[in-house]
Scaffold this active site. Structure first.
Site, short mmCIF file in Angstrom:
data_model
loop_
_atom_site.label_atom_id
_atom_site.label_comp_id
_atom_site.label_asym_id
_atom_site.label_seq_id
_atom_site.Cartn_x
_atom_site.Cartn_y
_atom_site.Cartn_z
N THR A 125 0.52 -10.01 -2.78
CA THR A 125 0.84 -9.61 -1.45
C THR A 125 0.41 -10.69 -0.45
OG1 THR A 125 -0.21 -8.24 0.47
CG2 THR A 125 -1.61 -8.48 -1.82
N ASP A 126 1.01 -10.52 0.49
CA ASP A 126 0.53 -11.85 1.89
C ASP A 126 -0.83 -11.47 2.10
OD1 ASP A 126 0.69 -9.49 3.29
OD2 ASP A 126 2.35 -10.19 4.84
N GLU A 127 -1.57 -10.33 1.92
CA GLU A 127 -2.73 -9.93 2.37
C GLU A 127 -3.85 -11.04 1.51
OE1 GLU A 127 -4.47 -6.25 2.74
OE2 GLU A 127 -2.50 -5.21 3.39
N TYR A 149 -9.19 -4.05 -1.45
CA TYR A 149 -7.82 -4.18 -1.79
C TYR A 149 -7.38 -5.79 -1.97
CZ TYR A 149 -2.53 -4.51 -1.90
OH TYR A 149 -1.51 -4.94 -2.07
N LYS A 153 -6.55 -8.03 -5.49
CA LYS A 153 -5.17 -8.67 -5.65
C LYS A 153 -5.56 -10.23 -5.86
CE LYS A 153 -1.52 -7.11 -5.71
NZ LYS A 153 -0.84 -6.41 -6.99
N PRO A 204 -2.01 8.84 14.02
CA PRO A 204 -3.29 8.21 14.15
C PRO A 204 -3.24 6.62 14.20
CG PRO A 204 -3.11 8.64 11.62
CD PRO A 204 -1.75 9.22 12.55
P1 NAD Z 1 2.70 2.31 -4.80
O1 NAD Z 1 1.25 2.49 -4.67
O2 NAD Z 1 3.89 3.00 -4.10
O3 NAD Z 1 3.00 2.44 -6.49
C1 NAD Z 1 1.99 1.86 -7.54
C2 NAD Z 1 2.45 2.34 -9.03
O4 NAD Z 1 1.67 1.87 -9.95
C3 NAD Z 1 2.50 3.62 -8.97
O5 NAD Z 1 3.74 4.27 -9.73
C4 NAD Z 1 1.27 4.02 -9.87
O6 NAD Z 1 1.32 5.24 -10.82
C5 NAD Z 1 1.09 2.59 -10.70
N1 NAD Z 1 0.01 2.42 -11.37
C6 NAD Z 1 -1.28 2.19 -10.58
N2 NAD Z 1 -2.18 2.13 -11.38
C7 NAD Z 1 -1.72 1.81 -12.61
C8 NAD Z 1 -2.13 1.54 -13.95
N3 NAD Z 1 -3.62 1.20 -13.90
N4 NAD Z 1 -1.41 1.37 -14.86
C9 NAD Z 1 -0.04 1.53 -14.77
N5 NAD Z 1 0.53 2.12 -13.80
C10 NAD Z 1 -0.28 2.17 -12.55
O7 NAD Z 1 2.73 0.86 -4.69
P2 NAD Z 1 3.94 -0.39 -3.91
O8 NAD Z 1 3.68 -0.25 -2.63
O9 NAD Z 1 5.33 0.16 -4.47
O10 NAD Z 1 3.49 -1.74 -4.42
C11 NAD Z 1 3.81 -2.34 -5.62
C12 NAD Z 1 3.24 -3.74 -5.80
O11 NAD Z 1 3.80 -4.45 -4.72
C13 NAD Z 1 1.85 -3.81 -5.71
O12 NAD Z 1 1.16 -4.72 -6.86
C14 NAD Z 1 1.27 -4.13 -4.47
O13 NAD Z 1 0.12 -4.94 -4.45
C15 NAD Z 1 2.40 -4.94 -4.02
N6 NAD Z 1 2.88 -5.26 -2.53
C16 NAD Z 1 3.29 -4.07 -2.06
C17 NAD Z 1 3.52 -3.99 -0.42
C18 NAD Z 1 3.72 -2.92 0.43
O14 NAD Z 1 3.89 -3.20 1.63
N7 NAD Z 1 3.84 -1.69 0.02
C19 NAD Z 1 3.55 -5.50 -0.05
C20 NAD Z 1 3.28 -6.51 -0.75
C21 NAD Z 1 2.85 -6.51 -1.84
O1 TDX Z 2 -3.15 5.74 9.98
C1 TDX Z 2 -2.81 4.41 10.11
N1 TDX Z 2 -2.81 3.71 11.57
C2 TDX Z 2 -2.73 2.52 11.63
O2 TDX Z 2 -3.05 2.32 12.64
C3 TDX Z 2 -2.60 3.42 8.87
C4 TDX Z 2 -2.39 3.87 7.52
C5 TDX Z 2 -2.48 2.15 9.40
N2 TDX Z 2 -2.62 1.71 10.58
C6 TDX Z 2 -2.39 0.29 10.72
C7 TDX Z 2 -3.07 -0.71 10.03
C8 TDX Z 2 -1.91 -1.96 9.75
O3 TDX Z 2 -2.44 -2.75 10.69
O4 TDX Z 2 -0.87 -0.11 10.40
C9 TDX Z 2 -0.83 -1.30 9.64
C10 TDX Z 2 -0.20 -1.23 8.57
O5 TDX Z 2 -1.11 -0.40 7.69
P1 TDX Z 2 -0.69 0.02 6.21
O6 TDX Z 2 0.47 0.71 6.17
O7 TDX Z 2 -2.07 0.71 5.51
O8 TDX Z 2 -0.54 -1.59 5.38
P2 TDX Z 2 -1.47 -2.62 5.53
O9 TDX Z 2 -2.98 -2.29 5.43
O10 TDX Z 2 -0.90 -3.81 6.24
O11 TDX Z 2 -1.19 -3.29 3.84
C11 TDX Z 2 0.19 -3.12 3.37
O12 TDX Z 2 0.81 -4.49 3.35
C12 TDX Z 2 0.38 -5.29 2.22
C13 TDX Z 2 0.32 -2.37 1.86
O13 TDX Z 2 -0.36 -1.22 2.03
C14 TDX Z 2 -0.24 -3.18 0.74
O14 TDX Z 2 0.08 -2.77 -0.39
C15 TDX Z 2 0.51 -4.59 0.88
O15 TDX Z 2 0.03 -5.56 0.17
#
Ligand code: NAD
Ligand code: TDX
Length: 341
Positions: A125-127, A149, A153, A204
């Site tokens: 992730t970019d985080e 988190y 990562k 929220p």
């Molecule tokens: P998600 O939370 O929707 O899904 C995670 C999946 O991993 C689920 O199916 C869960 O059951 C499985 N899982 C969790 N722990 C496990 C374990 N110990 N063994 C096997 N399976 C397990 O996640 P997502 O949003 O699809 O993110 C996927 C990947 O992309 C993550 O690695 C996350 O860090 C990365 N990522 C997400 C975002 C975003 O905005 N969602 C952005 C950048 C990177």
């Molecule tokens: O209820 C909320 N109110 C709010 O203002 C939530 C859930 C979030 N926010 C804000 C916080 C962040 O600035 O919105 C922005 C996005 O929040 P999230 O959806 O929780 O994402 P973020 O924290 O940016 O992280 C996401 O991007 C990077 C994904 O959850 C990560 O898995 C990914 O790595």
């Protein structure tokens, strides 16, 4: 690179399930093994309609080295999506984050090495870079994670890079920006706000963070970026995957309400997330040199995504029950009581 049997870990989640659909569509001879623990975020509904002849599901935990080794048998390569992924949950407690995002990643590296897989791609992730005020991070910039988190990562990434250097493990890392699209668990801001607004429930928005910026990447573009890095990237390298759509949270919120024809009176400014990173921004020119480019325009992607949640209430109403309701109360109960607008 020719891959015949690909292990996808965490393929029942948001990006993983979209990636499985993408890969099966792009590569007609590919077989996918999906190894997923099915945590609260894993959902087999995300994969309904998949061609069962080219797909195998195994329930398991990447922190369990033996179970992982069995699932990896016969695979040429692996892509890891398995992670605990929600920043707010990691602030409530990060034990699972360490187990999956650090120990699980270490197991993947060890199994890749001992089984001689051609590639392991770790989806990160970019985080991990932390917040940036001006400009954009490149892959050569240091990591500086700001919450449990992103620290978990970054830890997994550092172990992977050291593994490559020590043993030559063919690992590639991608760092994607905030992803949106169908099948995203409604704890993340976009599906939470869309589904709350459909039900005329308050949104929220974290006060003090209304002007915080995230770079929105459509899920299919994230999948094509991972695919490009997997097949054309160099082991030991990191590739940023950026949406190129930086928006303030308030702009995203207003966009959702406008698309749904709902009033901005639904917005509630609630106490902020501790350690809330102000702005994420990454430069994806390294991956673009390998031929990747995002295809989705933000307005079109937002319209398509909001419409998907409107048309697929069957999917998210099931998800927004049970465990989700307990989490929602824990996360937002006091926040709504303390709200400041
Ligand atoms: P998600 O939370 O929707 O899904 C995670 C999946 O991993 C689920 O199916 C869960 O059951 C499985 N899982 C969790 N722990 C496990 C374990 N110990 N063994 C096997 N399976 C397990 O996640 P997502 O949003 O699809 O993110 C996927 C990947 O992309 C993550 O690695 C996350 O860090 C990365 N990522 C997400 C975002 C975003 O905005 N969602 C952005 C950048 C990177
Ligand atoms: O209820 C909320 N109110 C709010 O203002 C939530 C859930 C979030 N926010 C804000 C916080 C962040 O600035 O919105 C922005 C996005 O929040 P999230 O959806 O929780 O994402 P973020 O924290 O940016 O992280 C996401 O991007 C990077 C994904 O959850 C990560 O898995 C990914 O790595």
């Amino acid at each position: 690179m020719n891959i015949r049997r690909l292990l996808v870990t965490g393929g029942a989640g948001f990006i993983g399930s979209n990636f499985i659909r993408y890969e099966l569509e792009q590569y007609p001879d590919l077989h996918i093994v999906n190894f997923d623990k099915l945590t609260y975020a894993g959902n087999l509904d995300n994969l309904l309609g998949i061609d069962e002849h080219r797909y195998t599901f195994i329930r398991g935990d990447i922190a369990d080295a033996d179970a992982l080794a069995n699932a990896m048998e016969g695979c040429d390569a692996a892509v890891n999506f398995a992670a605990d992924t929600h920043v707010d949950r990691s602030i409530l407690g990060a034990t699972e984050f360490i187990s999956t995002n650090v120990t699980g990643v270490y197991n993947l590296l060890e199994q890749t090495r001992t089984k001689g897989l051609a590639r392991l791609l770790l989806v990160s992730t970019d985080e991990v870079y932390g917040s940036i005020e001006k400009g954009s991070f490149r892959e050569t910039d240091p990591v500086s994670p700001g919450n449990p988190y992103s620290a978990s990562k970054a830890s997994g990434e550092l172990i992977a890079l050291a593994h490559h250097r020590t043993y030559g493990t063919p690992v590639i890392i991608t760092r994607g920006s905030n992803t949106y699209g169908p099948y995203q668990y409604p704890e993340k801001v976009l599906p939470l706000f869309v589904t709350n607004a459909i039900d005329n429930q308050p949104l929220p928005l974290y006060k003090g963070g209304e002007h915080n910026v995230r770079d929105w990447l459509f899920v299919r573009d994230h999948c094509s970026g991972i695919d490009c890095a997997l097949r054309r990237g160099t082991p030991g390298e990191i590739y940023n995957i950026a949406g190129g759509n930086e928006r303030e949270n308030i702009v995203l919120t207003r966009k959702i309400l406008a698309l749904l024809g709902k009033s901005e009176d639904l917005i509630r400014l609630v106490p902020d997330r501790p350690g809330h990173d102000r702005r994420y921004s990454i430069d994806a020119s390294k991956l673009k040199k390998l031929g990747w480019a995002p295809q989705m325009d933000w307005d079109e992607g937002m319209a398509l995504t909001v419409k998907w949640y409107q048309e697929n209430e069957w999917w998210w109403r099931k998800v927004k029950s049970g465990e989700f309701l307990e989490y929602y109360k824990r996360q937002y109960g006091k926040r709504f009581a303390d709200e400041t607008s």
